[in-house]
Design an enzyme around this catalytic site. Sequence first.
Site, PDB file in Angstrom:
ATOM      1  N   SER A 242      23.779-103.876  48.662  1.00  9.05           N
ATOM      2  CA  SER A 242      23.147-103.490  49.934  1.00  9.05           C
ATOM      3  C   SER A 242      24.128-102.752  50.845  1.00  9.05           C
ATOM      4  O   SER A 242      23.754-101.763  51.496  1.00  9.05           O
ATOM      5  CB  SER A 242      22.562-104.720  50.645  1.00  9.05           C
ATOM      6  N   HIS A 272      20.746-109.497  43.206  1.00  5.58           N
ATOM      7  CA  HIS A 272      21.383-109.485  44.544  1.00  5.58           C
ATOM      8  C   HIS A 272      20.568-110.425  45.444  1.00  5.58           C
ATOM      9  O   HIS A 272      20.369-111.587  45.089  1.00  5.58           O
ATOM     10  CB  HIS A 272      21.445-108.032  45.030  1.00  5.58           C
ATOM     11  N   HIS A 319      28.904-114.563  40.275  1.00  7.53           N
ATOM     12  CA  HIS A 319      29.166-113.546  41.307  1.00  7.53           C
ATOM     13  C   HIS A 319      30.029-112.423  40.746  1.00  7.53           C
ATOM     14  O   HIS A 319      30.833-112.657  39.846  1.00  7.53           O
ATOM     15  CB  HIS A 319      29.868-114.172  42.526  1.00  7.53           C
ATOM     16  N   ARG A 328      29.721-119.625  51.851  1.00  8.88           N
ATOM     17  CA  ARG A 328      28.409-119.519  52.518  1.00  8.88           C
ATOM     18  C   ARG A 328      27.458-120.577  51.964  1.00  8.88           C
ATOM     19  O   ARG A 328      26.595-121.089  52.668  1.00  8.88           O
ATOM     20  CB  ARG A 328      27.829-118.107  52.321  1.00  8.88           C
ATOM     21  N   ASP A 374      22.924-117.624  47.563  1.00 12.85           N
ATOM     22  CA  ASP A 374      21.462-117.736  47.425  1.00 12.85           C
ATOM     23  C   ASP A 374      21.013-119.063  46.816  1.00 12.85           C
ATOM     24  O   ASP A 374      19.822-119.361  46.807  1.00 12.85           O
ATOM     25  CB  ASP A 374      20.933-116.578  46.574  1.00 12.85           C
TER      26      ASP A 374
HETATM   27  N1  CMX Z   1      23.392-117.279  34.399  1.00 11.97           N
HETATM   28  C1  CMX Z   1      23.466-116.837  33.115  1.00 11.97           C
HETATM   29  N2  CMX Z   1      24.301-115.847  32.747  1.00 11.97           N
HETATM   30  C2  CMX Z   1      25.112-115.327  33.686  1.00 11.97           C
HETATM   31  C3  CMX Z   1      25.113-115.782  35.012  1.00 11.97           C
HETATM   32  C4  CMX Z   1      24.190-116.788  35.369  1.00 11.97           C
HETATM   33  N3  CMX Z   1      24.083-117.231  36.621  1.00 11.97           N
HETATM   34  N4  CMX Z   1      26.023-115.056  35.713  1.00 11.97           N
HETATM   35  C5  CMX Z   1      26.568-114.198  34.843  1.00 11.97           C
HETATM   36  N5  CMX Z   1      26.009-114.347  33.608  1.00 11.97           N
HETATM   37  C6  CMX Z   1      26.234-113.547  32.419  1.00 11.97           C
HETATM   38  C7  CMX Z   1      25.911-112.087  32.713  1.00 11.97           C
HETATM   39  O1  CMX Z   1      24.508-111.845  32.649  1.00 11.97           O
HETATM   40  C8  CMX Z   1      26.713-111.383  31.663  1.00 11.97           C
HETATM   41  O2  CMX Z   1      26.004-111.495  30.440  1.00 11.97           O
HETATM   42  P1  CMX Z   1      26.000-110.313  29.349  1.00 11.97           P
HETATM   43  O3  CMX Z   1      27.423-110.201  28.912  1.00 11.97           O
HETATM   44  O4  CMX Z   1      25.064-110.805  28.315  1.00 11.97           O
HETATM   45  O5  CMX Z   1      25.522-109.089  30.066  1.00 11.97           O
HETATM   46  C9  CMX Z   1      27.972-112.263  31.569  1.00 11.97           C
HETATM   47  O6  CMX Z   1      27.608-113.548  32.080  1.00 11.97           O
HETATM   48  C10 CMX Z   1      29.147-111.721  32.370  1.00 11.97           C
HETATM   49  O7  CMX Z   1      28.715-111.504  33.722  1.00 11.97           O
HETATM   50  P2  CMX Z   1      29.742-111.672  34.935  1.00 11.97           P
HETATM   51  O8  CMX Z   1      30.808-110.644  34.754  1.00 11.97           O
HETATM   52  O9  CMX Z   1      30.148-113.077  35.088  1.00 11.97           O
HETATM   53  O10 CMX Z   1      28.804-111.336  36.185  1.00 11.97           O
HETATM   54  P3  CMX Z   1      28.456-109.920  36.814  1.00 11.97           P
HETATM   55  O11 CMX Z   1      29.538-109.547  37.754  1.00 11.97           O
HETATM   56  O12 CMX Z   1      28.091-108.918  35.778  1.00 11.97           O
HETATM   57  O13 CMX Z   1      27.135-110.268  37.622  1.00 11.97           O
HETATM   58  C11 CMX Z   1      25.768-111.606  39.008  1.00 11.97           C
HETATM   59  C12 CMX Z   1      27.172-111.024  38.797  1.00 11.97           C
HETATM   60  C13 CMX Z   1      25.720-112.220  40.387  1.00 11.97           C
HETATM   61  C14 CMX Z   1      24.763-110.463  38.952  1.00 11.97           C
HETATM   62  C15 CMX Z   1      25.482-112.660  37.910  1.00 11.97           C
HETATM   63  O14 CMX Z   1      26.386-113.730  38.035  1.00 11.97           O
HETATM   64  C16 CMX Z   1      24.054-113.176  37.940  1.00 11.97           C
HETATM   65  O15 CMX Z   1      23.184-112.547  37.333  1.00 11.97           O
HETATM   66  N6  CMX Z   1      23.801-114.337  38.656  1.00 11.97           N
HETATM   67  C17 CMX Z   1      22.443-114.834  38.816  1.00 11.97           C
HETATM   68  C18 CMX Z   1      21.705-114.014  39.876  1.00 11.97           C
HETATM   69  C19 CMX Z   1      22.242-114.310  41.262  1.00 11.97           C
HETATM   70  O16 CMX Z   1      22.389-115.451  41.663  1.00 11.97           O
HETATM   71  N7  CMX Z   1      22.500-113.234  42.064  1.00 11.97           N
HETATM   72  C20 CMX Z   1      22.895-113.379  43.464  1.00 11.97           C
HETATM   73  C21 CMX Z   1      24.357-113.019  43.747  1.00 11.97           C
HETATM   74  C22 CMX Z   1      24.680-113.128  45.219  1.00 11.97           C
HETATM   75  C23 CMX Z   1      24.039-112.009  45.995  1.00 11.97           C
HETATM   76  O17 CMX Z   1      24.368-110.824  45.779  1.00 11.97           O
HETATM   77  O18 CMX Z   1      23.144-112.265  46.839  1.00 11.97           O
END
Ligand code: CMX
Length: 438
Positions: A242, A272, A319, A328, A374
């Site tokens: 964002s 996000h 994250h 937070r 979140d």
């Molecule tokens: N559950 C399952 N798998 C997860 C995970 C979770 N909560 N968080 C990361 N992973 C997975 C990723 O999908 C990725 O898998 P692939 O290799 O198969 O693609 C792997 O672990 C590595 O990811 P990462 O480097 O740890 O995380 P990223 O920086 O790529 O992504 C985020 C960060 C937040 C998108 C991810 O942790 C996620 O999808 N979390 C769940 C959604 C969420 O809560 N988002 C809100 C974040 C806060 C915000 O911005 O508001």
Amino acid sequence: MIALKRRLAEQIPPMRDRVKTTIKELGDHVISDVTIAQAYGGMRGVKSLVTETSAVDPQEGIRFRGYSIPEIRAKLPTAPNGEQPLPEGLFYLLLTGEIPTVEEVAEITQAWRGAEELPAHVATTLDALPKDLHPMTQLSIGISALQHDSIFAQRYQAGLAKTDLWEAMFDDSMRLIGRLPGVAAYIYRRSYRDGDHVAPAAKELDWAANLAHMLGSEDEGFRELCRLYLTILADHEGGNVSAHATHLVGSALSDPYLALSAGINGLAGPLHGLASQEVTRWILEMKEKLGGGVPSEQQMKDFVWETLNSGQVVPGYGHGVLRATDPRYMAQQEFAQTHMPDDENFKIVRMLYDVVPAILKEQGKAKNPWPNVDAHTGPLFMHYGITEYPYFTVLFGVSRAIGVLSSLIWDRALGLPIERPKSVTTAWIEEQVSQTAS
Ligand code: CMX
């Protein structure tokens, strides 16, 4: 002119000189290299943006102009009988780096509340939309419709000098933030309360408490939650979707309405800000599947594994930058512990904290197994009667506006250019590597 704008006007010239000198004397200094994996991998860790308002440490989390969440909770002015910081104070801090006085905060409340009336065409525009259109889409459209009154766009057309753009950006941002609670409440009441809208409260009430009022609540606990929530989610440095989207669109000298609606569209993604909706949907699904109430630890573990094994993420965990529990999240947990210790959904969120990290570690994919911001929103809003979870991210968006617009004002004050990184093709990358190897 209010004290905040005066203070900014004082700070901008020396900061311009500081940045000019930094670029002149240190411009060739390398601060980041980019690997092929990073170019494909969401530019994670590449230092290529400058954002003054806040910074995130992977272990410690967010600092707003150097102040941690416990520090801003202790230092920022509160409402007369309240304990939580006022978002108005955070706005002052983000823009100036200084903790405002009660009087300086009151001036911002007055300015924001003075701008709150929703133009008739915005209400008409929103009313033309299906009630079940996602609230974030409605928010984006509502913000875009407000653009009709953009001071920045009008003054640019009239020939505003580059050095003065920040002033128009400031005036627009103040008005836009002032109007956001009205737009957000309008969306809530039309979508979920049959269009039975609530008029704004008396002007003495602060900006966040007035949003609580227009949503339909007079509960002092909910007012306090809104003050805290709208403060702590405002900013999370510059690279999140964002903030980055708002900054990018603003770099084309698009006005703050166009830039913020782009940021809001990014916030609406499930990885996000929409994660706050997804967490609640997922918890309710778990409860329904397991017969209601607080599940046993084993049932919860099985449900988490089921989610992962079906190829989905566990919402609210992980994250892009953080590698520890999000402060937070902790601030929201502390609020829940004080205000609603026996709430069933709070107990479930608390249990998830004991269960999920170990499972994510065992699965071995997520770099951060800890909860993010979140993971805790749902029980808090639901406790105070805001149970329609697709709406939660709208409140995140109202908060995020404070941070991203603060940065946008500084972007224009520093005269940052249009953003235009270089992209390459896979063939180009392969060629580079083969040349290096030969
Ligand atoms: N559950 C399952 N798998 C997860 C995970 C979770 N909560 N968080 C990361 N992973 C997975 C990723 O999908 C990725 O898998 P692939 O290799 O198969 O693609 C792997 O672990 C590595 O990811 P990462 O480097 O740890 O995380 P990223 O920086 O790529 O992504 C985020 C960060 C937040 C998108 C991810 O942790 C996620 O999808 N979390 C769940 C959604 C969420 O809560 N988002 C809100 C974040 C806060 C915000 O911005 O508001």
